[in-house]
Design an enzyme around this catalytic site. Structure first.
Site, short mmCIF file in Angstrom:
data_model
loop_
_atom_site.label_atom_id
_atom_site.label_comp_id
_atom_site.label_asym_id
_atom_site.label_seq_id
_atom_site.Cartn_x
_atom_site.Cartn_y
_atom_site.Cartn_z
N ARG A 255 1.99 8.98 4.71
CA ARG A 255 2.78 8.16 5.65
C ARG A 255 2.58 6.68 5.33
NH1 ARG A 255 1.65 3.77 9.32
NH2 ARG A 255 3.10 3.87 11.07
N VAL A 256 3.66 5.94 5.28
CA VAL A 256 3.60 4.50 5.06
C VAL A 256 4.33 3.82 6.20
CG1 VAL A 256 4.31 2.62 3.53
CG2 VAL A 256 3.46 4.75 2.54
N ASP B 50 5.33 -0.09 8.30
CA ASP B 50 6.12 -1.28 8.01
C ASP B 50 5.39 -2.28 7.11
OD1 ASP B 50 4.33 -1.60 10.31
OD2 ASP B 50 5.08 -3.65 10.37
N GLY C 296 4.57 0.94 13.13
CA GLY C 296 5.31 0.74 11.89
C GLY C 296 6.46 1.70 11.65
N THR D 167 -2.58 -3.85 12.91
CA THR D 167 -2.45 -4.46 11.58
C THR D 167 -2.94 -5.89 11.56
OG1 THR D 167 -0.41 -3.20 11.35
CG2 THR D 167 -0.77 -4.99 9.76
N THR E 37 3.07 -6.60 13.60
CA THR E 37 2.04 -5.61 13.86
C THR E 37 2.58 -4.66 14.92
OG1 THR E 37 -0.21 -5.26 14.71
CG2 THR E 37 0.96 -7.20 15.51
N GLY E 38 2.10 -3.44 14.92
CA GLY E 38 2.58 -2.49 15.92
C GLY E 38 2.96 -1.16 15.29
N1 GLY Z 1 2.00 -1.55 11.61
C1 GLY Z 1 1.16 -0.77 10.82
C2 GLY Z 1 1.54 0.64 10.71
O1 GLY Z 1 2.18 1.18 11.60
O2 GLY Z 1 1.18 1.25 9.73
#
Ligand code: GLY
Length: 289
Positions: free
Chosen positions: A178-179, A181, A204, A150, A201-202
């Site tokens: 899918r959404v 974080d 989510g 991200t 970031t990572g």
């Molecule tokens: N951190 C972004 C995602 O997992 O969508």
């Protein structure tokens, strides 16, 4: 004035933010412009952002993006948005022109069109790299890309306004809808003009269970430096998952004094600039020894 971004590929964006901040522009325009340039660049799609990002398992690129100002209630986000190459610009419009804070899927796309954005066919959103990766995924069920890079950007302007933005095409070959974080306030990003801002970031799907960006800002409110706050939040997550290998998470933060911090469970380069520095600098934390 200061600017910070996640991962090495944020360097051109932080450089852009440096120039705009020195030019006296406001933090929200700075974040939106720098973010949109990366989103629209097909080559940075391999970092899981915008055009050229990896599609979902049906081959469709779906993007999440958000923007939050430090002033109370100033937040806008889009999720699972198709066909728009600069989703952070739509998130900005949600913040400025919609009575809502988060729009998803077809509703987000309709709103974008009402605001003058042109929806592009899915093929325009793919790069040669992401299309090939998708074919390999279909043929061999092989993921060439597992990361979650991200883009998170934070800017503090000359007038003391702070804004944070995030953008991602999400987990490669994810389930449609899918959404992660990123577009969720407190999870992927948070800002408070009396304290500072943070972005994550990572992975989510895991990150959203811990509200780490809100937590970082709360700890800064209690007097921790950005670096101390990021490390304390990471340590808290690691303690709570008690010995299990920590999922991928990187955190960046910036306070109203222009101090920068970061922490990560994996090797994590981040880039930053603050007033007085000639050039954007990159630091890598948590590098394997
Ligand atoms: N951190 C972004 C995602 O997992 O969508």
């Amino acid at each position: 004035m200061a600017a910070v971004g996640t991962w090495s590929f944020s360097r051109p964006a932080v450089e852009r933010m440096r120039c705009m901040l020195l030019d006296g522009q406001n933090a929200t325009d700075v974040v939106e412009t720098a973010m949109a340039e990366v989103e629209d660049d097909v080559d940075t799609g391999r970092h899981i952002v915008g055009r050229g990002g990896f599609p979902n398992f049906k081959g469709v690129v779906e993007c999440d993006a958000a923007i939050m100002e430090g002033e109370p209630g100033r937040f806008g986000a889009v999720a699972a948005l198709k066909g728009i190459a600069q989703p952070c610009r739509v998130a900005r419009k949600v913040m400025d022109r919609s009575p809502h804070s988060l729009l998803v899927g077809e509703g987000a796309e309709s709103f974008a069109q009402e605001q003058g954005f042109i929806s592009e066919p899915n093929n325009n959103m793919l790069s040669d790299h992401s299309a090939t990766a998708y074919q390999e995924f279909l043929e061999k069920n092989k993921r060439v890309k597992d990361g979650h890079d991200t883009l998170g950007l934070i800017a503090l302007d000359l007038s003391g306004n702070i804004t944070v933005g995030v953008s991602t095409s999400g987990a490669p070959f994810k389930s449609p809808g899918r959404v992660g974080d990123s577009p969720l306030p407190g999870c992927g990003l948070y800002a408070d003009h009396t304290v500072g801002a943070a972005a994550a970031t990572g992975d989510g799907d895991k990150i959203m269970c811990y509200c780490p960006s809100f937590h970082v800002v709360q700890l800064m409110r209690q007097g921790l430096s950005p670096n101390e706050a990021c490390h304390a939040v990471l340590a808290d997550i690691q303690r709570r998952i008690s010995g299990d290998k920590c999922f991928e998470i990187g955190l960046i933060s910036l306070n109203m004094k222009g101090e920068v911090g970061a922490a990560s469970s994996v090797a994590f380069p981040y880039t930053f600039w603050k007033q007085g520095m000639d050039l954007v600098k990159e630091l890598v934390i948590n590098q394997p020894k």
